[in-house]
Write an enzyme that holds these catalytic residues in place. Structure first.
Site, PDB file in Angstrom:
ATOM      1  N   TYR A 103      -7.724  -8.983  14.971  1.00  0.00           N
ATOM      2  CA  TYR A 103      -8.673  -7.928  14.588  1.00  0.00           C
ATOM      3  C   TYR A 103      -8.734  -6.862  15.680  1.00  0.00           C
ATOM      4  CZ  TYR A 103     -13.179  -5.811  13.234  1.00  0.00           C
ATOM      5  OH  TYR A 103     -14.183  -4.933  12.870  1.00  0.00           O
ATOM      6  N   ASP A 144      -5.858  -3.848  -3.502  1.00  0.00           N
ATOM      7  CA  ASP A 144      -5.629  -4.533  -2.223  1.00  0.00           C
ATOM      8  C   ASP A 144      -4.967  -3.511  -1.309  1.00  0.00           C
ATOM      9  OD1 ASP A 144      -4.643  -5.904  -0.052  1.00  0.00           O
ATOM     10  OD2 ASP A 144      -3.757  -7.538  -1.220  1.00  0.00           O
ATOM     11  N   ASP A 181     -11.479  -0.986  -3.743  1.00  0.00           N
ATOM     12  CA  ASP A 181     -11.860  -2.261  -3.120  1.00  0.00           C
ATOM     13  C   ASP A 181     -11.195  -3.400  -3.865  1.00  0.00           C
ATOM     14  OD1 ASP A 181     -13.436  -4.487  -1.989  1.00  0.00           O
ATOM     15  OD2 ASP A 181     -14.814  -2.929  -1.323  1.00  0.00           O
ATOM     16  N   LYS A 191      -7.555  -2.999  15.217  1.00  0.00           N
ATOM     17  CA  LYS A 191      -8.483  -1.877  15.393  1.00  0.00           C
ATOM     18  C   LYS A 191      -8.005  -0.938  16.501  1.00  0.00           C
ATOM     19  CE  LYS A 191     -11.595  -2.771  12.196  1.00  0.00           C
ATOM     20  NZ  LYS A 191     -11.693  -1.910  11.017  1.00  0.00           N
TER      21      LYS A 191
END
Ligand code: NAD
Length: 245
Positions: free
Chosen positions: A153, A63, A36, A157
């Site tokens: 986004y 990252d 993370d 996805k």
């Protein structure tokens, strides 16, 4: 104890859904690597996951859009536990902007974290996993239906769904499965930060909101040997929200 003697790497492992996945895998005996951006609360989280049943808990500050960070995180799994059996790509972020205001940097950033990060981790998984390995990508119902202000986004996805299919196809020869879960609205800070919810443009009924644990149980199933004949699948974890007119 489906993950005893197995190492699972969870990206975004300190976030709402990622940590729930880590807890579920820990309770089934996994060795864990949490990758993370942040590594705060590491000691407390490590203690909790061990008390749940995790064999080993390791952290990789990472990252996911950085190729070097991804390789280093996977090195933590293979060098320190000697294995890499399960990859759960959870790390994600959102940008809320109308299409006419989105910059190239916005698109690169969003796709870098939500899509290319998963692709880079998948490459490392393919290079390092043995037959029996499993990849689970945490996508979103935005793959299928979406709302205003989240174009990058939704695109990322949807592409993650496509990456899941490609991974499943190329994974057959390696004995590596790949599946996606598509969460609906899940009770994490990411959900409640949504300007669409704050403005009332998007409305949620109580029954539409699931808990991170609901996603984690689906992820664990797909990652486990209970799902050995399931690959290339997308599983909605949305309380039936997409099924409604
Ligand atoms: P969250 O914000 O609690 O967790 C996201 C985690 O990803 C955080 O720990 C964050 O530090 C990490 N992260 C962000 N950018 C990163 C980067 N560049 N490198 C490494 N880690 C990074 O959000 P969440 O709700 O737990 O979301 C987890 C995943 O589930 C995301 O991919 C999100 O798109 C997806 N999802 C969430 C919902 C929801 O309603 N909460 C619905 C559908 C899908």
């Amino acid at each position: 104890m489906r993950f005893l003697n197995k190492t699972a790497l969870v990206t975004g492992g300190l976030g709402g859904i990622g940590l729930a996945c880590a807890r579920q895998l820990a309770s089934e005996g996994a060795s864990l690597v949490l990758a993370d951006l942040v590594a705060d609360r590491a000691e407390a989280i490590s203690d909790e996951l061990r008390s749940l049943g995790a064999t080993t808990v390791l952290f990789a500050r990472c990252d996911v859009s950085s190729e070097a960070d991804v390789v280093a995180a996977c090195d933590v799994a293979t060098n320190q536990t000697g294995r890499f059996d399960v990859l759960v790509n959870v790390a994600g972020m959102m940008i809320y902007k109308p299409i006419e205001d989105l910059t190239g940097d916005d698109w690169h950033k969003l796709l870098g974290v939500n899509l290319i990060g998963a692709a880079l981790f998948t490459r490392e998984a393919f290079r390092r996993m043995s037959s029996g390995g499993a990849v689970v990508n945490v996508s979103s119902i935005h793959t299928v239906q979406t709302s205003p202000l989240v174009a990058p986004y939704a695109a990322a996805k949807a592409a993650l769904g496509s990456l899941t299919r490609s991974t499943s196809i190329e994974g057959v020869a390696k004995g590596i499965r790949a599946n996606a879960v598509l969460p609906g609205a899940i009770d994490t800070p990411m959900l409640w930060a949504s300007p669409n919810l704050k403005s009332g443009a998007e409305k949620l009924e109580a029954a539409d909101v699931g808990q991170p644990e609901n996603v984690a149980k689906a992820v664990a199933f797909l990652a486990s040997d209970d799902a050995t004949f399931i690959t290339g699948a997308s599983l909605n974890v949305d309380g039936g929200r997409l099924a409604k007119l």
